[in-house]
Design a protein around this motif. Structure first.
Motif, PDB file in Angstrom:
ATOM      1  N   UNK A 161       3.841   1.630   5.367  1.00 13.01           N
ATOM      2  CA  UNK A 161       2.807   0.835   6.046  1.00 13.01           C
ATOM      3  C   UNK A 161       1.579   0.687   5.164  1.00 13.01           C
ATOM      4  N   UNK A 162       1.101   1.813   4.650  1.00 20.10           N
ATOM      5  CA  UNK A 162      -0.124   1.798   3.851  1.00 20.10           C
ATOM      6  C   UNK A 162       0.104   1.170   2.478  1.00 20.10           C
ATOM      7  N   UNK A 163       1.287   1.389   1.913  1.00 14.66           N
ATOM      8  CA  UNK A 163       1.593   0.784   0.617  1.00 14.66           C
ATOM      9  C   UNK A 163       1.608  -0.734   0.745  1.00 14.66           C
ATOM     10  N   UNK A 164       2.251  -1.234   1.807  1.00 15.52           N
ATOM     11  CA  UNK A 164       2.287  -2.683   2.027  1.00 15.52           C
ATOM     12  C   UNK A 164       0.875  -3.218   2.238  1.00 15.52           C
ATOM     13  N   UNK A 165       0.063  -2.445   2.956  1.00 15.33           N
ATOM     14  CA  UNK A 165      -1.300  -2.877   3.235  1.00 15.33           C
ATOM     15  C   UNK A 165      -2.118  -3.001   1.953  1.00 15.33           C
ATOM     16  N   UNK A 166      -1.990  -2.014   1.071  1.00 16.55           N
ATOM     17  CA  UNK A 166      -2.746  -2.046  -0.184  1.00 16.55           C
ATOM     18  C   UNK A 166      -2.287  -3.203  -1.067  1.00 16.55           C
TER      19      UNK A 166
END
Length: 201
Positions: free
Chosen positions: A110-115
Motif C-alpha cells: 500500500x505504502x510503496x504504491x503510494x510513494x
C-alpha cells in the motif's frame, strides 16, 4: 528535525533496516519490535475503521511474542520458532507468522504504491494492495469490513504530514524501511514455500 519527523521516529522505534538476518533466519525479538511500530503507525490514520487491521496484526504479534518468551534462546529466529513448533499439535505462532506476514505485505505494498504514485490518494493505494494481498484469504463476511477501512483512509497530504514524510530525505528513509520490510516478507514467503506443512493447521 521537525516535530512531524520526530513523531514518525517515535512510532517506528526500530526500523526493519535494523532487523538482523543471520544464517538461522530473522531475529524474532527485533522483528517483533519493528512490527510494533508498524502496528502503532495505524494510529496516525485517525480512523476507527482501521482498528480492524491494527487489531488483527497486533493479535498476531502477541501470539508470536508469547511463544518466543517461552524460550527466547530456542525461538531466537522466526525460522527456528516455526521449525520447532512444527512438532506441536497446535502451531499457533506459526499461523500468526503467516497472517502477520500477509498483513505486513498489505501495508508495505500500500505504502510503496503510494510513494510511487504521488498523485493518488491513499484510498486507491490501499484498495489496490488489499485486492492483491489479503482479499484472496478473506471470506465474504470479512471483505466488507476491510473495504470500509480502505475507504476511510485519511487524505494523502494529512497522513504524510502526520508521519513527517515530506522531504526527499524522509521519503528516502521510508523507501529504505519499505524495501527492508519487503525483503523480510520475501524471506518468509520462501520459508512457507519450502515447508508447505506449516500452512496446515
Amino acid at each position: 528535525m521537525t516535530e512531524e519527523q520526530t513523531a514518525f521516529q517515535r512510532v517506528i522505534t526500530l526500523s526493519y533496516t535494523d532487523v538482523q538476518v543471520g544464517k538461522h533466519g530473522i531475529d524474532t525479538a527485533q522483528f517483533l519490535e519493528a512490527t510494533d511500530g508498524t502496528v502503532n503507525m495505524f494510529d496516525l490514520f485517525g480512523s476507527a475503521a482501521f482498528s480492524v487491521v491494527q487489531s488483527d496484526m497486533s493479535n498476531n504479534v502477541s501470539k508470536i511474542r508469547a511463544r518466543f518468551l517461552e524460550n527466547p534462546i530456542e525461538y531466537n529466529t522466526l525460522e527456528n520458532l516455526m521449525a520447532k513448533e512444527a512438532h506441536l499439535k497446535r502451531r499457533l505462532a506459526t499461523e500468526a507468522v503467516l497472517w502477520l506476514k500477509r498483513g505486513l505485505d498489505f501495508t508495505a505494498q500500500s505504502l510503496e504504491h503510494s510513494i510511487k504514485n504521488p498523485d493518488e490518494e491513499l484510498t486507491v493505494s490501499f484498495s489496490l494492495a488489499y485486492d492483491k494481498t489479503l482479499k484472496p484469504y478473506h471470506n465474504f463476511l470479512v471483505r466488507p469490513i476491510f473495504n470500509l477501512a480502505m475507504n476511510a483512509c485519511p487524505w494523502r497530504k494529512d497522513f504524510y504530514e502526520s508521519i513527517g514524510v515530506q522531504t526527499d530525505e524522509s521519503i528516502q528513509l521510508m523507501r529504505s524501511w519499505l524495501e527492508a520490510l519487503l525483503r523480510l516478507i520475501a524471506k518468509l514467503d520462501a520459508v512457507f514455500d519450502k515447508n508447505p506443512a506449516y500452512l496446515k493447521h
